[in-house]
Design a protein around this motif. Structure first.
Motif, PDB file in Angstrom:
ATOM      1  N   VAL A   4      81.956 -46.830   6.216  1.00 48.71           N
ATOM      2  CA  VAL A   4      81.018 -45.830   6.916  1.00 48.71           C
ATOM      3  C   VAL A   4      81.458 -44.037   5.187  1.00 48.71           C
ATOM      4  CG1 VAL A   4      79.954 -44.177   8.306  1.00 48.71           C
ATOM      5  CG2 VAL A   4      80.303 -46.565   8.635  1.00 48.71           C
ATOM      6  N   PRO A   5      80.489 -44.487   4.885  1.00 47.23           N
ATOM      7  CA  PRO A   5      80.937 -43.398   3.926  1.00 47.23           C
ATOM      8  C   PRO A   5      81.205 -42.135   4.574  1.00 47.23           C
ATOM      9  CG  PRO A   5      79.499 -44.372   2.691  1.00 47.23           C
ATOM     10  CD  PRO A   5      79.494 -44.917   3.854  1.00 47.23           C
ATOM     11  N   ALA A   6      81.732 -41.074   4.147  1.00 49.45           N
ATOM     12  CA  ALA A   6      82.523 -39.752   4.968  1.00 49.45           C
ATOM     13  C   ALA A   6      81.459 -38.619   4.683  1.00 49.45           C
ATOM     14  CB  ALA A   6      83.625 -38.988   4.472  1.00 49.45           C
ATOM     15  N   ASP A   7      80.497 -38.315   4.164  1.00 51.01           N
ATOM     16  CA  ASP A   7      79.271 -37.814   3.197  1.00 51.01           C
ATOM     17  C   ASP A   7      78.412 -39.065   4.480  1.00 51.01           C
ATOM     18  OD1 ASP A   7      77.028 -36.284   2.503  1.00 51.01           O
ATOM     19  OD2 ASP A   7      76.935 -37.544   0.355  1.00 51.01           O
ATOM     20  N   VAL A   8      77.418 -37.637   4.930  1.00 52.48           N
ATOM     21  CA  VAL A   8      76.630 -37.849   6.130  1.00 52.48           C
ATOM     22  C   VAL A   8      75.779 -38.327   5.170  1.00 52.48           C
ATOM     23  CG1 VAL A   8      74.835 -37.030   8.036  1.00 52.48           C
ATOM     24  CG2 VAL A   8      77.425 -37.036   7.635  1.00 52.48           C
ATOM     25  N   GLY A   9      75.025 -37.316   4.450  1.00 54.53           N
ATOM     26  CA  GLY A   9      73.864 -38.121   3.647  1.00 54.53           C
ATOM     27  C   GLY A   9      74.634 -39.542   2.321  1.00 54.53           C
ATOM     28  N   ALA A  10      75.089 -40.541   2.737  1.00 51.01           N
ATOM     29  CA  ALA A  10      75.173 -40.982   1.775  1.00 51.01           C
ATOM     30  C   ALA A  10      75.222 -42.533   2.590  1.00 51.01           C
ATOM     31  CB  ALA A  10      76.281 -41.851   1.953  1.00 51.01           C
ATOM     32  N   LYS A  22      79.343 -62.299  18.059  1.00 49.88           N
ATOM     33  CA  LYS A  22      80.282 -62.497  18.495  1.00 49.88           C
ATOM     34  C   LYS A  22      80.477 -61.156  17.266  1.00 49.88           C
ATOM     35  CE  LYS A  22      85.596 -62.721  18.323  1.00 49.88           C
ATOM     36  NZ  LYS A  22      85.921 -61.909  17.590  1.00 49.88           N
ATOM     37  N   VAL A  23      80.904 -60.062  17.246  1.00 53.01           N
ATOM     38  CA  VAL A  23      81.310 -58.789  16.199  1.00 53.01           C
ATOM     39  C   VAL A  23      83.118 -59.293  15.732  1.00 53.01           C
ATOM     40  CG1 VAL A  23      81.489 -56.233  16.375  1.00 53.01           C
ATOM     41  CG2 VAL A  23      79.861 -57.424  17.746  1.00 53.01           C
ATOM     42  N   PRO A  24      82.836 -59.218  14.608  1.00 51.20           N
ATOM     43  CA  PRO A  24      84.006 -59.704  13.873  1.00 51.20           C
ATOM     44  C   PRO A  24      84.759 -58.552  14.101  1.00 51.20           C
ATOM     45  CG  PRO A  24      82.744 -59.700  12.305  1.00 51.20           C
ATOM     46  CD  PRO A  24      81.884 -59.260  13.456  1.00 51.20           C
ATOM     47  N   ASP A  25      86.304 -58.742  13.796  1.00 46.60           N
ATOM     48  CA  ASP A  25      87.095 -58.179  14.561  1.00 46.60           C
ATOM     49  C   ASP A  25      87.018 -56.638  12.829  1.00 46.60           C
ATOM     50  OD1 ASP A  25      90.050 -56.394  15.057  1.00 46.60           O
ATOM     51  OD2 ASP A  25      91.013 -57.591  13.266  1.00 46.60           O
ATOM     52  N   GLY A  26      87.162 -55.090  13.582  1.00 44.47           N
ATOM     53  CA  GLY A  26      87.269 -54.303  12.346  1.00 44.47           C
ATOM     54  C   GLY A  26      85.742 -54.124  12.624  1.00 44.47           C
ATOM     55  N   VAL A  27      84.695 -54.745  12.912  1.00 44.11           N
ATOM     56  CA  VAL A  27      82.871 -54.537  12.404  1.00 44.11           C
ATOM     57  C   VAL A  27      82.028 -53.569  13.796  1.00 44.11           C
ATOM     58  CG1 VAL A  27      80.769 -55.296  12.412  1.00 44.11           C
ATOM     59  CG2 VAL A  27      83.307 -56.577  10.875  1.00 44.11           C
ATOM     60  N   THR A  72      80.590 -40.994  14.336  1.00 45.67           N
ATOM     61  CA  THR A  72      81.599 -41.418  15.007  1.00 45.67           C
ATOM     62  C   THR A  72      81.497 -42.528  14.253  1.00 45.67           C
ATOM     63  OG1 THR A  72      80.410 -40.803  16.659  1.00 45.67           O
ATOM     64  CG2 THR A  72      81.550 -42.782  17.588  1.00 45.67           C
ATOM     65  N   LEU A  73      80.569 -43.323  14.167  1.00 44.18           N
ATOM     66  CA  LEU A  73      80.927 -44.746  13.147  1.00 44.18           C
ATOM     67  C   LEU A  73      82.252 -44.349  11.602  1.00 44.18           C
ATOM     68  CD1 LEU A  73      77.092 -46.103  12.026  1.00 44.18           C
ATOM     69  CD2 LEU A  73      78.862 -46.245  14.656  1.00 44.18           C
ATOM     70  N   HIS A  74      82.177 -43.047  11.493  1.00 39.62           N
ATOM     71  CA  HIS A  74      83.253 -42.927  10.022  1.00 39.62           C
ATOM     72  C   HIS A  74      84.686 -42.555  10.426  1.00 39.62           C
ATOM     73  CE1 HIS A  74      84.995 -41.377   6.902  1.00 39.62           C
ATOM     74  NE2 HIS A  74      85.477 -40.583   7.283  1.00 39.62           N
ATOM     75  N   GLU A  75      84.663 -41.783  12.189  1.00 40.81           N
ATOM     76  CA  GLU A  75      85.713 -42.143  12.835  1.00 40.81           C
ATOM     77  C   GLU A  75      86.745 -42.958  12.868  1.00 40.81           C
ATOM     78  OE1 GLU A  75      85.603 -38.769  15.674  1.00 40.81           O
ATOM     79  OE2 GLU A  75      84.822 -37.244  13.557  1.00 40.81           O
ATOM     80  N   VAL A  76      85.906 -43.748  13.384  1.00 41.06           N
ATOM     81  CA  VAL A  76      86.259 -44.988  14.638  1.00 41.06           C
ATOM     82  C   VAL A  76      86.521 -46.185  13.899  1.00 41.06           C
ATOM     83  CG1 VAL A  76      85.548 -47.244  15.467  1.00 41.06           C
ATOM     84  CG2 VAL A  76      84.155 -45.123  16.775  1.00 41.06           C
ATOM     85  N   LEU A  77      86.259 -46.122  12.350  1.00 41.89           N
ATOM     86  CA  LEU A  77      86.696 -47.116  10.727  1.00 41.89           C
ATOM     87  C   LEU A  77      88.033 -47.107  10.637  1.00 41.89           C
ATOM     88  CD1 LEU A  77      82.916 -48.361  10.109  1.00 41.89           C
ATOM     89  CD2 LEU A  77      84.625 -49.601  11.424  1.00 41.89           C
ATOM     90  N   GLY A  78      87.649 -45.634  10.323  1.00 40.33           N
ATOM     91  CA  GLY A  78      88.816 -44.365   9.779  1.00 40.33           C
ATOM     92  C   GLY A  78      90.294 -44.832  10.988  1.00 40.33           C
ATOM     93  N   LEU A  79      90.114 -45.096  12.193  1.00 46.95           N
ATOM     94  CA  LEU A  79      91.514 -44.949  12.670  1.00 46.95           C
ATOM     95  C   LEU A  79      90.781 -46.452  13.520  1.00 46.95           C
ATOM     96  CD1 LEU A  79      92.901 -44.162  15.301  1.00 46.95           C
ATOM     97  CD2 LEU A  79      90.784 -44.444  16.692  1.00 46.95           C
ATOM     98  N   HIS A  80      90.360 -47.444  13.218  1.00 45.00           N
ATOM     99  CA  HIS A  80      90.669 -48.722  12.853  1.00 45.00           C
ATOM    100  C   HIS A  80      91.228 -49.317  11.883  1.00 45.00           C
ATOM    101  CE1 HIS A  80      90.262 -53.256  12.388  1.00 45.00           C
ATOM    102  NE2 HIS A  80      89.801 -53.040  13.578  1.00 45.00           N
ATOM    103  N   ALA A  81      91.182 -49.040  10.708  1.00 44.66           N
ATOM    104  CA  ALA A  81      91.779 -49.140   9.756  1.00 44.66           C
ATOM    105  C   ALA A  81      93.297 -48.493   9.451  1.00 44.66           C
ATOM    106  CB  ALA A  81      91.283 -48.718   8.280  1.00 44.66           C
TER     107      ALA A  81
END
Length: 100
Positions: A4-10, A22-27, A72-81
């Motif tokens: 998820v790009p950091a730019d909200v407009g992206a 099942k939701v795959p790991d990291g998705v 929220t999506l951007h932050e969570v995916l960054g934390l997961h990475a």
């Protein structure tokens, strides 16, 4: 979604899945349902190796709710990475210690 790009407009990469899959790991899985009052109930689940966790619930969203959900999506995916990288580094460090 895998990024998820950091730019909200992206744009946000999206893929569709069957209900109950099942939701795959990291998705992150976004689900939304229209309410009787014209709003949208939205939720986000994060797939982990051992299951899924609820990230957030956004009840009664109206209009363009991307500005609410996207950060929220951007932050969570960054934390997961970051956590995945730390886990791999710890696994490598333990492997190197065992090799000595």
């Amino acid at each position: 979604m895998t990024h998820v790009p950091a730019d909200v407009g992206a744009s946000v990469p999206v893929s569709w899945s069957r209900h109950g899959a099942k939701v795959p790991d990291g998705v992150v899985l976004l689900s939304w349902h229209s309410t009787s009052n014209g709003a949208t109930d939205t939720s986000a689940q994060l797939g982990l190796a051992n299951g899924e966790v609820t990230l957030a619930l956004w009840p009664n969203l109206r209009g363009d709710w991307i500005r609410v959900v996207h950060p929220t999506l951007h932050e969570v995916l960054g934390l997961h990475a970051a956590m995945s990288l730390a886990k791999d580094a710890l696994r490598l460090a333990n492997h190197l210690l065992d090799a000595h």
